[in-house]
Design a protein around this motif. Structure first.
Motif, PDB file in Angstrom:
ATOM      1  N   ALA A  70       0.786  -1.243   0.045  1.00  0.00           N
ATOM      2  CA  ALA A  70       0.158  -0.101   0.004  1.00  0.00           C
ATOM      3  C   ALA A  70       0.758   1.277  -0.044  1.00  0.00           C
ATOM      4  O   ALA A  70       0.525   2.218  -0.485  1.00  0.00           O
ATOM      5  N   ASP A  71       2.090   1.412   0.718  1.00  0.00           N
ATOM      6  CA  ASP A  71       2.979   2.385   0.885  1.00  0.00           C
ATOM      7  C   ASP A  71       3.818   2.479  -0.240  1.00  0.00           C
ATOM      8  O   ASP A  71       3.891   3.528  -0.805  1.00  0.00           O
ATOM      9  N   ASN A  72       3.988   1.495  -1.138  1.00  0.00           N
ATOM     10  CA  ASN A  72       4.837   1.590  -2.355  1.00  0.00           C
ATOM     11  C   ASN A  72       4.275   0.886  -3.375  1.00  0.00           C
ATOM     12  O   ASN A  72       4.517  -0.303  -3.880  1.00  0.00           O
ATOM     13  N   PRO A  73       3.078   1.599  -4.004  1.00  0.00           N
ATOM     14  CA  PRO A  73       2.225   0.916  -5.253  1.00  0.00           C
ATOM     15  C   PRO A  73       3.291   0.766  -6.550  1.00  0.00           C
ATOM     16  O   PRO A  73       4.408   1.539  -6.648  1.00  0.00           O
ATOM     17  N   PRO A  74       3.147  -0.425  -7.147  1.00  0.00           N
ATOM     18  CA  PRO A  74       4.031  -0.268  -8.411  1.00  0.00           C
ATOM     19  C   PRO A  74       3.868   0.705  -9.414  1.00  0.00           C
ATOM     20  O   PRO A  74       2.494   1.074  -9.848  1.00  0.00           O
ATOM     21  N   GLY A  75       5.035   1.061  -9.956  1.00  0.00           N
ATOM     22  CA  GLY A  75       4.914   2.210 -10.838  1.00  0.00           C
ATOM     23  C   GLY A  75       4.911   1.428 -12.298  1.00  0.00           C
ATOM     24  O   GLY A  75       4.855   0.385 -12.380  1.00  0.00           O
ATOM     25  N   ARG A  76       5.237   2.483 -13.153  1.00  0.00           N
ATOM     26  CA  ARG A  76       4.775   1.943 -14.547  1.00  0.00           C
ATOM     27  C   ARG A  76       5.869   1.034 -15.032  1.00  0.00           C
ATOM     28  O   ARG A  76       5.691  -0.003 -15.864  1.00  0.00           O
ATOM     29  N   LEU A  77       7.106   1.338 -14.685  1.00  0.00           N
ATOM     30  CA  LEU A  77       8.249   0.290 -15.121  1.00  0.00           C
ATOM     31  C   LEU A  77       8.046  -1.275 -14.406  1.00  0.00           C
ATOM     32  O   LEU A  77       8.176  -2.217 -15.197  1.00  0.00           O
ATOM     33  N   ARG A  78       7.647  -1.286 -13.207  1.00  0.00           N
ATOM     34  CA  ARG A  78       7.453  -2.445 -12.539  1.00  0.00           C
ATOM     35  C   ARG A  78       6.155  -3.246 -13.239  1.00  0.00           C
ATOM     36  O   ARG A  78       6.406  -4.551 -13.333  1.00  0.00           O
ATOM     37  N   ARG A  79       5.433  -2.483 -13.440  1.00  0.00           N
ATOM     38  CA  ARG A  79       4.105  -3.078 -14.214  1.00  0.00           C
ATOM     39  C   ARG A  79       4.371  -3.426 -15.780  1.00  0.00           C
ATOM     40  O   ARG A  79       4.091  -4.662 -15.944  1.00  0.00           O
ATOM     41  N   ARG A  80       5.196  -2.853 -16.506  1.00  0.00           N
ATOM     42  CA  ARG A  80       5.806  -3.316 -17.796  1.00  0.00           C
ATOM     43  C   ARG A  80       6.638  -4.626 -17.604  1.00  0.00           C
ATOM     44  O   ARG A  80       6.726  -5.397 -18.218  1.00  0.00           O
ATOM     45  N   LEU A  81       7.513  -4.518 -16.531  1.00  0.00           N
ATOM     46  CA  LEU A  81       8.340  -5.830 -16.446  1.00  0.00           C
ATOM     47  C   LEU A  81       7.477  -7.003 -15.648  1.00  0.00           C
ATOM     48  O   LEU A  81       8.041  -8.208 -15.639  1.00  0.00           O
ATOM     49  N   GLY A  82       6.265  -6.525 -15.135  1.00  0.00           N
ATOM     50  CA  GLY A  82       5.748  -7.771 -14.585  1.00  0.00           C
ATOM     51  C   GLY A  82       6.187  -7.905 -13.221  1.00  0.00           C
ATOM     52  O   GLY A  82       5.769  -8.946 -12.398  1.00  0.00           O
ATOM     53  N   GLU A  83       6.898  -7.234 -12.653  1.00  0.00           N
ATOM     54  CA  GLU A  83       7.554  -7.298 -11.323  1.00  0.00           C
ATOM     55  C   GLU A  83       6.607  -6.552 -10.210  1.00  0.00           C
ATOM     56  O   GLU A  83       7.193  -5.770  -9.429  1.00  0.00           O
ATOM     57  N   PHE A  84       5.287  -7.190 -10.118  1.00  0.00           N
ATOM     58  CA  PHE A  84       4.633  -6.683  -9.031  1.00  0.00           C
ATOM     59  C   PHE A  84       3.436  -7.711  -8.887  1.00  0.00           C
ATOM     60  O   PHE A  84       3.126  -8.591  -9.624  1.00  0.00           O
ATOM     61  N   TYR A  85       2.649  -7.270  -7.808  1.00  0.00           N
ATOM     62  CA  TYR A  85       1.474  -8.249  -7.551  1.00  0.00           C
ATOM     63  C   TYR A  85       0.043  -7.558  -8.204  1.00  0.00           C
ATOM     64  O   TYR A  85      -0.221  -6.507  -7.628  1.00  0.00           O
ATOM     65  N   PRO A  86      -0.721  -8.157  -8.993  1.00  0.00           N
ATOM     66  CA  PRO A  86      -1.637  -7.441  -9.785  1.00  0.00           C
ATOM     67  C   PRO A  86      -3.077  -7.956  -8.844  1.00  0.00           C
ATOM     68  O   PRO A  86      -3.520  -9.056  -8.615  1.00  0.00           O
ATOM     69  N   VAL A  87      -3.476  -6.744  -7.999  1.00  0.00           N
ATOM     70  CA  VAL A  87      -4.547  -7.267  -7.241  1.00  0.00           C
ATOM     71  C   VAL A  87      -5.769  -7.641  -7.933  1.00  0.00           C
ATOM     72  O   VAL A  87      -6.327  -7.062  -8.665  1.00  0.00           O
ATOM     73  N   PRO A  88      -6.435  -8.828  -7.584  1.00  0.00           N
ATOM     74  CA  PRO A  88      -7.459  -9.304  -8.470  1.00  0.00           C
ATOM     75  C   PRO A  88      -8.568  -8.377  -8.195  1.00  0.00           C
ATOM     76  O   PRO A  88      -8.566  -7.603  -7.349  1.00  0.00           O
TER      77      PRO A  88
END
Length: 222
Positions: A66-84
């Motif tokens: 919650a304090d560090n939501p994924p930015g655009r780079l992490r989203r593009r790389l897939g290195e984040f948790y996609p909340v269903p």
């Protein structure tokens, strides 16, 4: 590149368990008198009685996400948790996660452990009775009449095709299920929640068939 399993579990593994408790339900985070809602209470009830250390891990992982939501780079790389999809607009997810983390922290600090009771959510049924969800969902689904001539044949197939330790676990879970003291309508709901899509064989009521199934599996399916 997407996260490898070890890294995913280290960063998001317990967060994922909490989110899964909400699947199929509208996320709220607030229950009666400001306490946790039904989904979070189910997570707390099961986790406190099986993996109490994991509650603190969940609080930390949720807070950090919650304090560090994924930015655009992490989203593009897939290195984040996609909340269903938990029934909330994206703009409200962060506040909801913070409320969930607050409830988890309060539960730890106050020693607020939900007392044992029958499962109250779909997630809790499967978390508490994992082998029964395999048995009922795999051998007593809507396809059972096409695969087996009757319930006994399905039960014997499970008993002979499944590792003996898992069969023993199913027997223990059946005994625990019987001990809940539900009425027949509630046992019918329990079987459906655990994946059973056919009625118990005549003339058995749900509770009687659960008891018979336990005895038969304990005897090796004979």
């Amino acid at each position: 590149m997407s996260l490898k399993p070890f890294e995913f579990d280290r960063q998001f593994g317990e967060l994922d368990q909490v989110i899964r408790a909400y699947l199929g339900r509208t996320a709220d985070g607030e229950g009666e008198e400001g306490g946790p809602d039904a989904a979070l209470e189910a997570y707390l009830r099961h986790t406190w009685h099986t993996r109490p250390w994991a509650v603190a891990v969940a609080e930390q992982q949720i807070r950090e996400y919650a304090d560090n939501p994924p930015g655009r780079l992490r989203r593009r790389l897939g290195e984040f948790y996609p909340v269903p999809d938990v029934g909330l607009p994206d703009a409200e997810i962060r506040d909801w996660l913070e409320r969930v983390a607050d409830h988890l922290k309060r539960s730890i600090e106050d020693g607020a452990v939900p007392p044992p009771c029958p499962p109250r959510t779909h997630w809790e049924w499967h978390a508490r009775f994992p082998e029964l969800s395999q048995l009922f969902g795999g051998w007593f689904s809507q396809d059972m009449p096409d695969e087996f001539p009757d319930h006994d044949s399905a039960m014997r197939d499970y008993a002979t095709q499944t590792d003996a330790q898992l069969v023993a676990r199913a027997v223990g879970e059946l005994r625990e299920l019987s001990s809940l003291g539900l009425d027949e309508a509630e046992y019918a709901v329990a079987l459906a929640e655990l994946g059973m899509e056919v009625d118990p064989p005549a003339p058995f009521a749900p509770s009687a068939w659960i008891a018979q199934l336990s005895d038969r599996l304990r005897a090796g399916g004979s």
